[in-house]
Design an enzyme around this catalytic site. Sequence first.
Site, PDB file in Angstrom:
ATOM      1  N   ASP A 124       1.523  -1.328   0.346  1.00  0.00           N
ATOM      2  CA  ASP A 124      -0.359  -0.191   0.116  1.00  0.00           C
ATOM      3  C   ASP A 124       1.013   1.029  -0.197  1.00  0.00           C
ATOM      4  O   ASP A 124       1.984   1.830   0.698  1.00  0.00           O
ATOM      5  CB  ASP A 124      -0.645  -0.304   1.140  1.00  0.00           C
ATOM      6  CG  ASP A 124      -1.736   1.349   0.715  1.00  0.00           C
ATOM      7  OD1 ASP A 124      -2.238   1.612   0.433  1.00  0.00           O
ATOM      8  OD2 ASP A 124      -2.049   2.061   2.153  1.00  0.00           O
ATOM      9  N   GLU A 162      -1.094  -1.187  -4.769  1.00  0.00           N
ATOM     10  CA  GLU A 162      -2.278  -0.566  -5.555  1.00  0.00           C
ATOM     11  C   GLU A 162      -2.299   0.431  -6.553  1.00  0.00           C
ATOM     12  O   GLU A 162      -1.396   1.199  -6.492  1.00  0.00           O
ATOM     13  CB  GLU A 162      -2.637   0.749  -4.247  1.00  0.00           C
ATOM     14  CG  GLU A 162      -4.495   1.011  -3.938  1.00  0.00           C
ATOM     15  CD  GLU A 162      -5.195   1.487  -3.087  1.00  0.00           C
ATOM     16  OE1 GLU A 162      -4.739   2.955  -2.691  1.00  0.00           O
ATOM     17  OE2 GLU A 162      -5.204   0.748  -1.891  1.00  0.00           O
ATOM     18  N   ASP A 180      -2.169   1.240   6.591  1.00  0.00           N
ATOM     19  CA  ASP A 180      -2.062   0.883   5.674  1.00  0.00           C
ATOM     20  C   ASP A 180      -1.375  -0.376   5.706  1.00  0.00           C
ATOM     21  O   ASP A 180      -1.168  -1.086   4.447  1.00  0.00           O
ATOM     22  CB  ASP A 180      -0.747   2.147   6.020  1.00  0.00           C
ATOM     23  CG  ASP A 180      -0.967   3.135   5.835  1.00  0.00           C
ATOM     24  OD1 ASP A 180      -1.118   4.136   5.122  1.00  0.00           O
ATOM     25  OD2 ASP A 180      -0.849   3.750   7.203  1.00  0.00           O
TER      26      ASP A 180
END
Length: 208
Positions: A7, A68, A141
């Site tokens: 992430d 991501e 996160d």
Amino acid sequence: MRVLGVDPGLTRCGVGVVEGLPGRQLAMLGVGVVRTPAEDEIGPRLLAIEQGLESWLDQYRPELVAVERVFAQHNVRTVMGTAQASAVAVLCATRRGIPVTLHTPSEVKAAVTGSGRADKAQVTAMVTRILRLDAPPKPADAADALALAICHIWRGGTTNRLTAAIKAHGAGVSWHGAQPSEPAERQPAAPRAAYGRAPGRPRSSPRP
């Protein structure tokens, strides 16, 4: 299948490693964040992220890295930093020959919670349940990184195997089982009678 989820972020870059196969119980192997001081210059911060990700790759040796996909936001400074961290993750994996896939936030949310509009609390709760963790992973996160890995195993893993099977099947056999290089022979068409007459029979004289 062992997947490292990333992430991306400059201040906190979430990382999580999940192992398993679609339809089977998944296991978390590791989770955490790579942090950089907000007051530092961009160069040292990106270098710190690279070094942190390299350490995770060395330790867990994933078969694939899921990152991501970055979307535009109103805060240009934030999205730029996220995109830069994402690029570092892609670079680290590609340099080692590890395949990289990008998943959108809504795709990850839908895979883990069933809704593409789920909030972070819902994602964290489902990640905790799916991986059977004793406590929710923190910060968010880190939970998002695990969700990315889960998403790829459940969705990307199945797609990859299906694509490979189709390629292997299509290399030598067509969908109907005939070899592509051996087209079916065309049979000669049967003779057609002219105007309903049998071949060779003379036409009758017209009526007066």
